[in-house]
Motif scaffolding. Sequence first.
Motif, PDB file in Angstrom:
ATOM      1  N   TYR A   1      17.895   5.402  -3.281  1.00  0.00           N
ATOM      2  CA  TYR A   1      18.032   6.774  -3.796  1.00  0.00           C
ATOM      3  C   TYR A   1      19.398   6.946  -4.472  1.00  0.00           C
ATOM      4  O   TYR A   1      19.510   7.603  -5.506  1.00  0.00           O
ATOM      5  N   LYS A   2      20.442   6.333  -3.887  1.00  0.00           N
ATOM      6  CA  LYS A   2      21.766   6.414  -4.501  1.00  0.00           C
ATOM      7  C   LYS A   2      21.778   5.715  -5.856  1.00  0.00           C
ATOM      8  O   LYS A   2      22.434   6.170  -6.803  1.00  0.00           O
ATOM      9  N   MET A   3      21.038   4.619  -5.961  1.00  0.00           N
ATOM     10  CA  MET A   3      20.931   3.925  -7.250  1.00  0.00           C
ATOM     11  C   MET A   3      20.251   4.814  -8.282  1.00  0.00           C
ATOM     12  O   MET A   3      20.668   4.886  -9.442  1.00  0.00           O
ATOM     13  N   TYR A   4      19.185   5.476  -7.844  1.00  0.00           N
ATOM     14  CA  TYR A   4      18.483   6.398  -8.731  1.00  0.00           C
ATOM     15  C   TYR A   4      19.433   7.483  -9.226  1.00  0.00           C
ATOM     16  O   TYR A   4      19.466   7.800 -10.426  1.00  0.00           O
ATOM     17  N   LYS A   5      20.229   8.044  -8.318  1.00  0.00           N
ATOM     18  CA  LYS A   5      21.141   9.129  -8.690  1.00  0.00           C
ATOM     19  C   LYS A   5      22.215   8.627  -9.659  1.00  0.00           C
ATOM     20  O   LYS A   5      22.591   9.347 -10.591  1.00  0.00           O
ATOM     21  N   ARG A   6      22.725   7.411  -9.439  1.00  0.00           N
ATOM     22  CA  ARG A   6      23.710   6.865 -10.369  1.00  0.00           C
ATOM     23  C   ARG A   6      23.122   6.669 -11.753  1.00  0.00           C
ATOM     24  O   ARG A   6      23.755   6.983 -12.769  1.00  0.00           O
ATOM     25  N   LEU A   7      21.893   6.161 -11.804  1.00  0.00           N
ATOM     26  CA  LEU A   7      21.238   5.953 -13.097  1.00  0.00           C
ATOM     27  C   LEU A   7      21.036   7.271 -13.832  1.00  0.00           C
ATOM     28  O   LEU A   7      21.330   7.382 -15.028  1.00  0.00           O
ATOM     29  N   VAL A   8      20.539   8.266 -13.121  1.00  0.00           N
ATOM     30  CA  VAL A   8      20.307   9.573 -13.744  1.00  0.00           C
ATOM     31  C   VAL A   8      21.626  10.177 -14.216  1.00  0.00           C
ATOM     32  O   VAL A   8      21.702  10.819 -15.276  1.00  0.00           O
ATOM     33  N   GLY A   9      22.699   9.945 -13.449  1.00  0.00           N
ATOM     34  CA  GLY A   9      24.010  10.481 -13.812  1.00  0.00           C
ATOM     35  C   GLY A   9      24.596   9.865 -15.063  1.00  0.00           C
ATOM     36  O   GLY A   9      25.536  10.407 -15.644  1.00  0.00           O
ATOM     37  N   ASN A  10      24.060   8.738 -15.503  1.00  0.00           N
ATOM     38  CA  ASN A  10      24.564   8.066 -16.698  1.00  0.00           C
ATOM     39  C   ASN A  10      23.929   8.558 -17.990  1.00  0.00           C
ATOM     40  O   ASN A  10      24.107   7.945 -19.039  1.00  0.00           O
ATOM     41  N   TYR A  11      23.193   9.649 -17.935  1.00  0.00           N
ATOM     42  CA  TYR A  11      22.446  10.116 -19.109  1.00  0.00           C
ATOM     43  C   TYR A  11      23.376  10.333 -20.301  1.00  0.00           C
ATOM     44  O   TYR A  11      24.444  10.922 -20.188  1.00  0.00           O
TER      45      TYR A  11
ATOM     46  N   SER B   1       9.259   4.665  -5.258  1.00  0.00           N
ATOM     47  CA  SER B   1      10.683   4.780  -5.597  1.00  0.00           C
ATOM     48  C   SER B   1      11.029   3.803  -6.714  1.00  0.00           C
ATOM     49  O   SER B   1      11.823   4.122  -7.608  1.00  0.00           O
ATOM     50  N   VAL B   2      10.432   2.608  -6.687  1.00  0.00           N
ATOM     51  CA  VAL B   2      10.653   1.630  -7.757  1.00  0.00           C
ATOM     52  C   VAL B   2      10.066   2.145  -9.064  1.00  0.00           C
ATOM     53  O   VAL B   2      10.671   2.009 -10.137  1.00  0.00           O
ATOM     54  N   GLN B   3       8.906   2.778  -8.989  1.00  0.00           N
ATOM     55  CA  GLN B   3       8.290   3.343 -10.189  1.00  0.00           C
ATOM     56  C   GLN B   3       9.227   4.362 -10.847  1.00  0.00           C
ATOM     57  O   GLN B   3       9.404   4.363 -12.069  1.00  0.00           O
TER      58      GLN B   3
ATOM     59  N   LYS C   1       0.852  -1.191   0.000  1.00  0.00           N
ATOM     60  CA  LYS C   1       0.000   0.000   0.000  1.00  0.00           C
ATOM     61  C   LYS C   1       0.885   1.238   0.000  1.00  0.00           C
ATOM     62  O   LYS C   1       1.892   1.302   0.716  1.00  0.00           O
ATOM     63  N   SER C   2       0.506   2.208  -0.813  1.00  0.00           N
ATOM     64  CA  SER C   2       1.234   3.474  -0.874  1.00  0.00           C
ATOM     65  C   SER C   2       0.305   4.534  -1.437  1.00  0.00           C
ATOM     66  O   SER C   2      -0.569   4.245  -2.269  1.00  0.00           O
ATOM     67  N   SER C   3       0.509   5.756  -0.977  1.00  0.00           N
ATOM     68  CA  SER C   3      -0.314   6.863  -1.467  1.00  0.00           C
ATOM     69  C   SER C   3       0.028   7.220  -2.911  1.00  0.00           C
ATOM     70  O   SER C   3      -0.771   7.842  -3.602  1.00  0.00           O
ATOM     71  N   GLY C   4       1.220   6.837  -3.350  1.00  0.00           N
ATOM     72  CA  GLY C   4       1.700   7.256  -4.665  1.00  0.00           C
ATOM     73  C   GLY C   4       2.546   8.509  -4.611  1.00  0.00           C
ATOM     74  O   GLY C   4       3.104   8.935  -5.623  1.00  0.00           O
ATOM     75  N   ILE C   5       2.659   9.106  -3.424  1.00  0.00           N
ATOM     76  CA  ILE C   5       3.486  10.305  -3.230  1.00  0.00           C
ATOM     77  C   ILE C   5       4.896   9.867  -2.867  1.00  0.00           C
ATOM     78  O   ILE C   5       5.090   9.081  -1.945  1.00  0.00           O
ATOM     79  N   LEU C   6       5.882  10.373  -3.594  1.00  0.00           N
ATOM     80  CA  LEU C   6       7.263   9.938  -3.395  1.00  0.00           C
ATOM     81  C   LEU C   6       8.060  10.999  -2.655  1.00  0.00           C
ATOM     82  O   LEU C   6       8.254  12.111  -3.150  1.00  0.00           O
ATOM     83  N   ASN C   7       8.520  10.660  -1.466  1.00  0.00           N
ATOM     84  CA  ASN C   7       9.471  11.463  -0.699  1.00  0.00           C
ATOM     85  C   ASN C   7      10.744  10.645  -0.593  1.00  0.00           C
ATOM     86  O   ASN C   7      10.813   9.678   0.166  1.00  0.00           O
ATOM     87  N   TRP C   8      11.763  11.019  -1.371  1.00  0.00           N
ATOM     88  CA  TRP C   8      12.991  10.228  -1.403  1.00  0.00           C
ATOM     89  C   TRP C   8      13.657  10.126  -0.033  1.00  0.00           C
ATOM     90  O   TRP C   8      14.487   9.240   0.189  1.00  0.00           O
ATOM     91  N   ASN C   9      13.318  11.036   0.889  1.00  0.00           N
ATOM     92  CA  ASN C   9      13.897  10.987   2.226  1.00  0.00           C
ATOM     93  C   ASN C   9      13.143  10.052   3.160  1.00  0.00           C
ATOM     94  O   ASN C   9      13.522   9.907   4.331  1.00  0.00           O
ATOM     95  N   ASP C  10      12.080   9.417   2.664  1.00  0.00           N
ATOM     96  CA  ASP C  10      11.289   8.518   3.494  1.00  0.00           C
ATOM     97  C   ASP C  10      10.764   7.372   2.635  1.00  0.00           C
ATOM     98  O   ASP C  10       9.580   7.294   2.324  1.00  0.00           O
TER      99      ASP C  10
END
Length: 347
Positions: free
Chosen positions: A43-53, A108-110, A27-36
């Motif tokens: 979050y570090k994985m997300y940042k690495r992926l984005v950095g590979n643009y 976060s997975v989305q 269950k999730s509201s669908g609201i993403l707060n990367w700090n929670d």
Amino acid sequence: MSELLLERAKTLEPRNPNKSTGIFGGKSSGILNWNDIAYPHWYKMYKRLVGNYWQADEVNMASDVKQFPTLTKEEQDAYLKIIGLLSTLDAPQTRTALLFSLYATDPSVQSIMAVIAQQEAVHNESYSYVLSSVVSLKDQNESFELGRKDPVLLKRNDAIMNHYNAFVDEPTIENILRTMVYTILLEGMFFYSGFAFFYNLARHNKMVGTSTMVSYINRDELEHGRFISEMFRATLAENPEYNNEQFIEWVYESFKQSVDLEIEWSTYVLKNVDGIDLEEMAGYVKYRANKMLRMMGLSELYREHVENPMKWIRAYVDNFDGTKTDFFEQTSRQYTKTSDLNGFDDL
């Protein structure tokens, strides 16, 4: 063991908490707060992926345009067949990443899957880009037809097709886990005989533009395989009824069959290519399988292949066990980006 079909995650459901209670079926509201988020290090994985643009037309293909006609007939054939293989593997990955996202109840997975889907779309574009640089449209189309017609490639991809389509038809936790296993195999092992071919050309100063493109793709795939492996482990931990001897044995059998098929394919496509030892290539496939199993939290299958038998390839590929190197900081190869299509202004 329940075979309950999962529902697609709601876009917004304010009655649910922001921090997801489960990756799938939670269950999730669908609201993403990367700090929670449930798994903060993602979050570090997300940042690495984005950095590979990157974009396909940033790579200068001018030298490849000149060099392709000088390759041996065997090298040209392997080049076209391997591009056909890579496009067959990457094309479904955009949609598969989006399917994971549709059923993931963790926002976060989305988000991570959205980045992976975008990168897979760029990979597929890159194969069209490199082929349009060096061969006619007729030859391009024939290369892309291989995934539908070549019997060795069809045999090689059969299990991927079956498990990916089973996930589409019946989105259960078990089918999602099985699709993750084949995604990990695809991202972490199935590409690698193809990658090795292009790196072998590059170490002989051939088709360096194509090798550069493959290096970008390889870097992305390493990160994709790493994240899917972590998601597999987390999903299995959240659904311990699947963490049983029968399922884990299926994982090992899938790896064994996939290794055999990859070795058969690599022998078929690389047998007449100078510079690649097929026995070393088989060992490298087993080494990659061991590496992905360890990332999944499982034991190695091939105890005699825990070390990389193709040491030369380390100069061309990022490695989780080593220091990550930026492509434009490598001293062994110098690459030129261009904003003009295929670098034709440099001819």
